[in-house]
Design a protein around this motif. Sequence first.
Motif, PDB file in Angstrom:
ATOM      1  N   ASN A 225     -23.248 -15.697  -3.062  1.00 42.67           N
ATOM      2  CA  ASN A 225     -22.419 -15.715  -1.059  1.00 42.67           C
ATOM      3  C   ASN A 225     -22.430 -14.457  -0.767  1.00 42.67           C
ATOM      4  OD1 ASN A 225     -22.902 -18.624  -1.960  1.00 42.67           O
ATOM      5  ND2 ASN A 225     -20.787 -19.095  -2.959  1.00 42.67           N
ATOM      6  N   TYR A 226     -21.892 -13.526  -0.846  1.00 44.73           N
ATOM      7  CA  TYR A 226     -21.297 -12.546  -0.715  1.00 44.73           C
ATOM      8  C   TYR A 226     -21.432 -10.881  -0.925  1.00 44.73           C
ATOM      9  CZ  TYR A 226     -17.721 -16.264  -0.674  1.00 44.73           C
ATOM     10  OH  TYR A 226     -16.756 -16.816  -0.497  1.00 44.73           O
TER      11      TYR A 226
ATOM     12  N   ARG B 138     -13.166 -21.125   2.611  1.00 42.99           N
ATOM     13  CA  ARG B 138     -13.803 -20.695   1.484  1.00 42.99           C
ATOM     14  C   ARG B 138     -13.619 -20.408   0.351  1.00 42.99           C
ATOM     15  NH1 ARG B 138     -18.497 -17.199   3.473  1.00 42.99           N
ATOM     16  NH2 ARG B 138     -18.508 -16.559   5.813  1.00 42.99           N
TER      17      ARG B 138
END
Length: 266
Positions: A264-265, A102
């Motif tokens: 993404n988060y 990541r």
Amino acid sequence: MLTRLPGYSLPERLWRTLRRWALAWGRIVYLGAVVLVLVLSPSSYTRSARATLARHVYLDTAPILTGFTVLAALLCLVITRIVVVTALSYGLSRYALEMVIRVLVLELIPLTATLFVAMRCTIPAGTQLALLRQSGRFDALRAHGGDPVRMELLPRVAAGVFASITLAALSCVVALVMAYLSVYGFNLAGLPSYTRMFGHVFSPAVTLVFSLKTLFSSLAVALIPTTAGMYDAGEGAVPDSELGGLARMFAVLLLIEVVSLVGNYY
């Protein structure tokens, strides 16, 4: 920061700074649209144009491949080792590889690749365009019916995009290989679990965000520095086109990074 121009009051300096800012971004958007149209136009791919494009692609990509591959491998090796050792010390070894992928593959390595291309290729290309413009090359092309955007800007932008995407893809492969070797060594015992973890990290949504981030970052580092070399600074303005182009490029890259993190988060 406002540019200090002698003989102008603060409101006048503010107005001139805002006008320069709007003009610079307007030129970037305009030239970006023109380059997009030219890329999609078959008339841009004549025999001489293809030869020029191939030359720029080769000169902007091939000389930096080896150096950047070595740099990416060393960077990945050091960061992977630090993350793995830290995770082991806290009893989080099962999350170490996922964290490495990541951090390296999704965030750090692609950004490093685009910045490397900007420093080695597109910023010098912007300087070359500025020198060509100042030497009268653009006026000579126009006098003979040529288009400086098609003949000088387009090959450099396309080469910058190609180099950035190529280095980003290559560096991601290097990061994945180095991460595996750092943890499992030269054997295939950990390959099944590694591929499962890789598939877990690169879900369809994450893959889409990663692809768009790489594409837009490549466009930013290829277009913004070269656009700065196509125009004069402007009447009454300080000739800081290179620094202004750098600032705008970093601002766009920061915005792309923030958007990708949100995608993404969150």
